[in-house]
Design a protein around this motif. Structure first.
Motif, mmCIF file in Angstrom:
data_model
loop_
_atom_site.group_PDB
_atom_site.id
_atom_site.type_symbol
_atom_site.label_atom_id
_atom_site.label_comp_id
_atom_site.label_asym_id
_atom_site.label_seq_id
_atom_site.Cartn_x
_atom_site.Cartn_y
_atom_site.Cartn_z
ATOM 1 N N SER A 1 -12.799 -13.829 5.724
ATOM 2 C CA SER A 1 -11.746 -14.162 6.513
ATOM 3 C C SER A 1 -11.902 -14.533 8.099
ATOM 4 N N ASP A 2 -11.513 -15.478 8.651
ATOM 5 C CA ASP A 2 -11.616 -15.899 10.050
ATOM 6 C C ASP A 2 -10.954 -14.897 10.993
ATOM 7 N N ASP A 3 -9.872 -14.236 10.409
ATOM 8 C CA ASP A 3 -8.922 -13.390 11.173
ATOM 9 C C ASP A 3 -9.278 -12.058 10.777
ATOM 10 N N MET A 4 -9.780 -11.133 11.275
ATOM 11 C CA MET A 4 -10.094 -9.706 10.945
ATOM 12 C C MET A 4 -8.923 -8.555 11.118
ATOM 13 N N MET A 5 -7.811 -9.089 11.331
ATOM 14 C CA MET A 5 -6.619 -8.406 11.543
ATOM 15 C C MET A 5 -6.128 -8.101 10.022
ATOM 16 N N ILE A 6 -7.068 -7.456 9.096
ATOM 17 C CA ILE A 6 -6.738 -7.117 7.651
ATOM 18 C C ILE A 6 -6.709 -5.625 7.352
ATOM 19 N N ALA A 7 -6.197 -5.332 6.391
ATOM 20 C CA ALA A 7 -6.116 -4.066 5.675
ATOM 21 C C ALA A 7 -6.217 -3.944 4.328
ATOM 22 N N ALA A 8 -6.501 -2.890 3.489
ATOM 23 C CA ALA A 8 -6.662 -2.623 2.379
ATOM 24 C C ALA A 8 -5.414 -1.875 2.133
ATOM 25 N N MET A 9 -4.792 -2.074 0.975
ATOM 26 C CA MET A 9 -3.405 -1.180 0.514
ATOM 27 C C MET A 9 -3.728 -0.080 -0.471
ATOM 28 N N ASN A 10 -3.265 0.900 -0.284
ATOM 29 C CA ASN A 10 -3.528 2.041 -1.269
ATOM 30 C C ASN A 10 -3.081 1.487 -2.686
ATOM 31 N N THR A 11 -3.752 2.180 -3.657
ATOM 32 C CA THR A 11 -3.730 1.468 -5.040
ATOM 33 C C THR A 11 -2.246 1.427 -5.556
ATOM 34 N N THR A 12 -1.349 2.414 -5.392
ATOM 35 C CA THR A 12 -0.061 2.793 -5.914
ATOM 36 C C THR A 12 0.689 1.465 -5.315
ATOM 37 N N ASP A 13 0.684 1.317 -3.891
ATOM 38 C CA ASP A 13 1.427 0.137 -3.515
ATOM 39 C C ASP A 13 0.698 -1.387 -3.672
ATOM 40 N N TYR A 14 -0.405 -1.271 -3.810
ATOM 41 C CA TYR A 14 -1.538 -2.465 -4.198
ATOM 42 C C TYR A 14 -0.596 -3.040 -5.570
ATOM 43 N N GLU A 15 -0.312 -2.368 -6.480
ATOM 44 C CA GLU A 15 0.568 -2.736 -7.485
ATOM 45 C C GLU A 15 0.153 -3.722 -8.441
ATOM 46 N N THR A 16 -1.395 -3.622 -8.887
ATOM 47 C CA THR A 16 -1.802 -4.858 -9.679
ATOM 48 C C THR A 16 -1.908 -6.224 -8.794
ATOM 49 N N SER A 17 -2.397 -5.998 -7.498
ATOM 50 C CA SER A 17 -2.462 -7.139 -6.556
ATOM 51 C C SER A 17 -1.218 -7.855 -6.049
ATOM 52 N N LYS A 18 0.083 -7.211 -6.322
ATOM 53 C CA LYS A 18 1.068 -7.671 -5.769
ATOM 54 C C LYS A 18 1.275 -7.668 -4.398
ATOM 55 N N ALA A 19 0.591 -6.660 -3.737
ATOM 56 C CA ALA A 19 0.619 -6.780 -2.478
ATOM 57 C C ALA A 19 -0.495 -7.578 -1.752
ATOM 58 N N CYS A 20 -1.147 -8.338 -2.425
ATOM 59 C CA CYS A 20 -2.140 -9.367 -1.858
ATOM 60 C C CYS A 20 -1.413 -10.442 -0.927
ATOM 61 N N GLY A 21 -1.957 -10.727 0.108
ATOM 62 C CA GLY A 21 -1.455 -11.674 1.032
ATOM 63 C C GLY A 21 -0.257 -11.067 1.941
ATOM 64 N N ALA A 22 0.273 -9.814 1.782
ATOM 65 C CA ALA A 22 1.435 -9.727 2.428
ATOM 66 C C ALA A 22 1.109 -9.438 3.825
ATOM 67 N N HIS A 23 2.036 -9.854 4.565
ATOM 68 C CA HIS A 23 1.821 -9.427 5.916
ATOM 69 C C HIS A 23 2.859 -8.355 6.567
ATOM 70 N N VAL A 24 1.916 -7.422 7.000
ATOM 71 C CA VAL A 24 2.505 -6.004 7.552
ATOM 72 C C VAL A 24 2.425 -5.652 8.915
ATOM 73 N N LEU A 25 3.736 -5.137 9.594
ATOM 74 C CA LEU A 25 3.661 -4.597 10.751
ATOM 75 C C LEU A 25 3.312 -3.478 10.859
ATOM 76 N N VAL A 26 2.393 -2.593 11.477
ATOM 77 C CA VAL A 26 2.004 -1.383 11.455
ATOM 78 C C VAL A 26 2.270 -0.859 12.896
ATOM 79 N N ARG A 27 2.762 0.312 12.882
ATOM 80 C CA ARG A 27 3.017 1.018 14.358
ATOM 81 C C ARG A 27 2.536 2.337 14.330
ATOM 82 N N GLY A 28 1.764 2.637 15.470
ATOM 83 C CA GLY A 28 1.310 3.967 15.769
ATOM 84 C C GLY A 28 2.414 5.019 16.328
#
Length: 287
Positions: free
Chosen positions: A114-141
């Motif tokens: 990836s050229d853009d390292m603003m990336i993440a790994a989704m937990n297996t439950t919400d990964y849902e057989t790769s259904k989460a792949c490519g999703a853009h997620v806003l994360v707030r601390g």
């Protein structure tokens, strides 16, 4: 990644705001699709799913793929009903963020470096057989900081529902990397993403077996179909984010992709060229 991650990751499953325990959406979620068991005669799937590793360790990285132009003639169909699974639009989820060394950014979604390292790994439950792949997620601390990441990888158990494992580059936007673990909320985005979707056939694909992947989609992908002599055929999705046609039916023909909002895009002119990233002229509508 901090040493306390393995001990604590599964202790407190995340919940969506005003949702039942376990991170489920406020409305009835889609059931997790069965994990397909591909049987490619000459191809061994390379899932790329990461295993939690201590700080300083890296995971093997895949080789870069090549790009190729195409003369696709896309067709657009208006959106219908939502096809979202566990991760639903307009829902906010609570969880924790941990940190890992993402290397070149490759992972279980099989996108490659990836050229853009603003990336993440989704937990297996919400990964849902790769259904989460490519999703853009806003994360707030909890301190008000935020970062937008793209899901390119899977964080296996003991990662809990709601948990995101962020690249070091992304985690540093929220807190010092040495913190290792922080409370977060996150939600799905439909960003103003430039560019169009690309299609890639898996290594080993032929008229007798093929795997197909969509890359660069603005919204999470719900379905991929191929046109056959008997009509459209929906392909099974794998954990490593390819859709398989075990008997070769539809390989090299028209492809129809559908996002979680129900919008369908029909793409013609994609050659059956394994490992070539072939751009199209289409992108899903922003929501």
């Amino acid at each position: 990644m901090q040493s306390d991650r393995t001990e604590e990751a599964g202790r407190a499953p995340a919940t969506a705001v005003a949702e039942p325990q376990g991170g489920l959406p406020p409305t009835s979620p889609g059931e997790k699709p069965p994990t397909p068991s591909p049987s490619a005669p000459s191809v061994a799937p390379s899932a790329g799913a990461r295993t939690p590793t201590p700080a300083g360790a890296t995971s093997p990285d895949a080789s870069p793929t090549t790009s190729a132009a195409t003369s696709a003639s896309p067709q657009r169909t208006a959106p219908t009903s939502s096809l979202a699974g566990r991760i639903r639009p307009k829902s906010t989820y609570q969880g924790v963020a941990t940190v890992y060394q993402a290397g070149v950014g490759d992972g279980a979604c099989s996108y490659g470096p990836s050229d853009d390292m603003m990336i993440a790994a989704m937990n297996t439950t919400d990964y849902e057989t790769s259904k989460a792949c490519g999703a853009h997620v806003l994360v707030r601390g909890a301190n008000g900081t935020s970062v937008t990441v793209r899901i390119t990888n899977e964080c296996p158990l003991p990662c809990a529902p709601g948990q995101l494992d962020l690249s070091e580059q992304a985690f540093a936007k929220l807190a010092p990397i040495s913190t290792g673990r922080i409370a977060i909320t996150w939600r799905l985005l439909s960003p103003d993403t430039p560019g169009t979707i690309s299609i890639r056939y898996k290594n080993g694909s032929s008229p007798y077996w093929c795997g197909i992947q969509a890359i660069g989609h603005r919204n999470p992908l719900a379905q991929l179909e191929v046109r056959t002599s008997s009509g459209w055929r929906q392909l099974a999705r794998t954990e490593y984010n390819y859709f398989l046609s075990p008997d070769g039916s539809g390989c090299g023909g028209a492809i129809r992709i559908t996002d979680i909002y129900g919008e369908r895009l029909t793409i013609n002119g994609i050659a059956l060229r394994p490992e070539a990233v072939q751009p199209t002229q289409v992108q899903f509508t922003q929501h």
